[in-house]
Enzyme design. Structure first.
Site, short mmCIF file in Angstrom:
data_model
loop_
_atom_site.label_atom_id
_atom_site.label_comp_id
_atom_site.label_asym_id
_atom_site.label_seq_id
_atom_site.Cartn_x
_atom_site.Cartn_y
_atom_site.Cartn_z
CE LYS A 46 -3.82 1.91 2.81
NZ LYS A 46 -4.65 1.64 4.02
CB SER A 120 -7.85 3.46 3.22
OG SER A 120 -6.94 2.88 4.14
CB SER A 144 -8.07 0.39 5.98
OG SER A 144 -8.68 1.63 6.25
#
Length: 570
Positions: A46, A120, A144
């Protein structure tokens, strides 16, 4: 620790055991070889996690910087043999649960591009679900690392806070952030977690927590919310009922628990002064360049500036009170099961109402880090509209192995294909290998007969603090005999030339090295301890039999194991 019925060791036996212990230590592979537990696995990261010489943007171009070193967790995975492929998109500054808040584009659901992916960690979930990588790192503050897993038919492990170093990770809300792991199956995710764990004194929230090595009890008490919210999605409601039925099929017992304190804690994360922690990184840019932010993210952050320090302490005290109230549920249940997300939303719906619909996606996730719980999101079923439905198992800090092992069993029971691919769930052991502290010197031993679980001498293992690791089998270089005139009945495992024997069922256990001598002293002739080769080409200490002892004994190799010969379930 000496077993109550063990005999006193002679000087010769003591010397032999000491020599064997030294041999075990010296025969362990060197550190560089033993760390290659993730060889041949590809992964992505990420884009709020640092990768050396690759820009970190947190989905905000004006925030961009290029780190000179990897985040510690990334380095741990590379050291373990995994190959880094690239970085993935996210909701800006990890502020969102939907995957639409990025200037680099919206990440769609891997099953239907009209629906949100969840966030997210949207990009990390997508590349795992579509089979582009074997696993990916995300982060999880409010869900997330779980919501995108649930919406994309993959596994999301949300570890106990502080198990994985956050050094080199852009904070969202530092005190409740965790690095999370996405994979298409639990066994892979667990291998990654084991390689990721390391105490880091440079991370103020790093913790050295002993992970419970035991599995959940067979008669598992599974808590479920006494009231569920679906926001009108009756399909998800039906599939949660199906998940509850799977729990009972696996032998679990459902126990309704009061969801109110968990819901109240969840609301504090964004609807109290606690949201101000998100300003730690973003406030200077918010003041100087507010147009650098996604509109929905900017709205959340500007609202955070209205709280005072006194408000923050009031909110923290509320969390403490709610945790005391919520923790009482653990006296009645072993694990809590909730829907990972209450429903799916179309991207157009999310863009039209980004704050409220995002809040709804966190209904079952926001409280977990605040109350210091661990969680594992796992696929449960595919809905009648073709979209995935997932559930999350939650338990207290340090229960990561228990959660993963149970989630592994649950996932295998679903029979689902992996992510958005057509791959079948891999055949793998029914239990996962627990994480053991490197500071605990230990010995692995393979047992084949009366020391197996449920057999009469298993107590000798447990009395020496041994822990069951997994079921396995030998290589095809062994034959098994039912020894004559042994009490209790025992088999004898004989080594033969490769290909002239068979793979014999074994169990692998691990015990403290300090208990090993006591255990070995109880082994009667004609049995002894030697190295056994497994089907995975490992060499493990185990019971072998003197070849002279098989005279008059029955060859039971064709049964494939002692329990099968006795007609017992394995």
């Amino acid at each position: 620790m000496r077993h109550a019925n063990s005999k006193r060791l002679t000087n010769a036996e003591s010397a032999w055991i000491a020599k064997l212990a030294r041999a075990i230590r010296s025969s362990k592979p060197d550190a560089s070889a033993s760390k290659q537990t993730l060889a041949k696995l590809r992964f992505a990261v990420k884009d709020n996690i640092d990768v050396k010489n690759i820009p970190t943007t947190a989905a905000c171009p004006d925030f961009r910087y290029t780190p000179k070193r990897n985040a510690l967790v990334v380095q741990n995975l590379i050291d373990a043999g995994a190959t880094l492929v690239g970085k993935t998109n996210l909701d800006q500054f990890a502020c969102g649960l939907n995957g639409t808040r990025s200037p680099y584009g919206i990440v769609p659901n891997s099953f239907n591009s009209e629906f949100v992916s969840g966030g997210s960690s949207s990009g990390s979930a997508y590349v795992v679900a579509t089979g582009q990588v074997d696993f990916a790192l995300g982060t999880d503050t409010a869900g997330s690392g779980r919501v995108p897993a649930g919406l994309n038919n993959i596994v999301g492990l949300k570890p106990t806070r502080g198990l994985i170093s956050a050094k080199g990770v852009v904070p969202a809300a530092r005190s409740v952030d965790t690095v999370s792991i996405f994979a298409r199956d639990v066994a892979t995710a667990w291998r990654v977690l084991r390689a990721s764990i390391s105490f880091d004194p440079s991370d103020p929230y790093s913790r050295s927590i002993r992970i419970k090595p035991s599995t959940f009890p067979s008669a598992l008490r599974v808590g479920i919310p006494d009231r569920c919210e679906w926001y009108g999605d009756t399909i998800s409601e039906q599939h949660f009922e199906q998940a509850k039925g799977r729990i009972t099929a696996l032998g679990g017992q459902l126990e309704p628990i009061p969801y109110k304190p968990l819901l109240q804690a969840a609301s504090l994360l964004y609807e109290s002064a606690l949201v101000a922690e998100r300003l730690e990184v973003t406030e200077p840019m918010l003041d100087e360049s507010p147009d650098s932010f996604d509109q929905a993210v900017r709205k959340v952050l500007i609202a955070a500036k209205s709280y005072s320090a006194a408000d923050a302490f009031r909110s923290l005290n509320q969390v403490r009170h709610l945790k005391l109230e919520a923790d009482s549920m653990w006296s009645n249940i072993d694990v809590l099961m909730v829907p990972t997300a209450p429903r799916h939303y179309r991207i157009t719906e999310m863009l039209a109402d980004p704050i409220e619909l995002n809040r709804r996606l966190g209904y079952y996730t926001n409280f977990v880090n605040m109350l210091d719980y661990a969680a594992a999101s796992v696929p449960s079923s595919i809905r009648s509209d073709g979209l995935p439905f997932g559930v999350t198992f939650i338990a207290p800090a340090g229960s990561d192995y228990q959660l993963a092992e149970w989630a592994h069993r649950f996932h295998r029971h679903t029979g689902l294909t992996l992510g958005a691919t057509d791959e079948a769930l891999p055949e793998s052991a029914t239990t996962l290998e627990p994480f053991l502290e490197a500071s605990d010197p230990s010995v692995r031993i393979a047992v084949v007969g009366a020391h197996l679980r449920g057999m009469p001498l298993n107590g000798q293992l447990t009395a020496c603090q041994a822990r069951f690791i997994r079921e396995s089998s030998t290589s095809n270089a062994y034959r098994l005999y039912a020894l004559a005139d042994t009490v209790p009945p025992k088999p004898g495992l004989i080594r033969v030339p490769p290909g002239t024997g068979a793979c014999i069922a074994i169990e692998i256990w691990e015990m403290p090295l300090s208990s090993y001598g006591s255990f070995v002293s109880q082994i009667p002739s004609p049995l002894g301890v030697g190295q056994i080769s497994t089907r995975d080409n490992e060499l493990i200490q185990g019971f072998l039999c003197e070849s002279l002892a098989i005279e008059g004994s029955k060859d039971i190799t064709a049964y494939g194991g002692w329990k099968a010969y006795l007609g017992l379930k394995t």
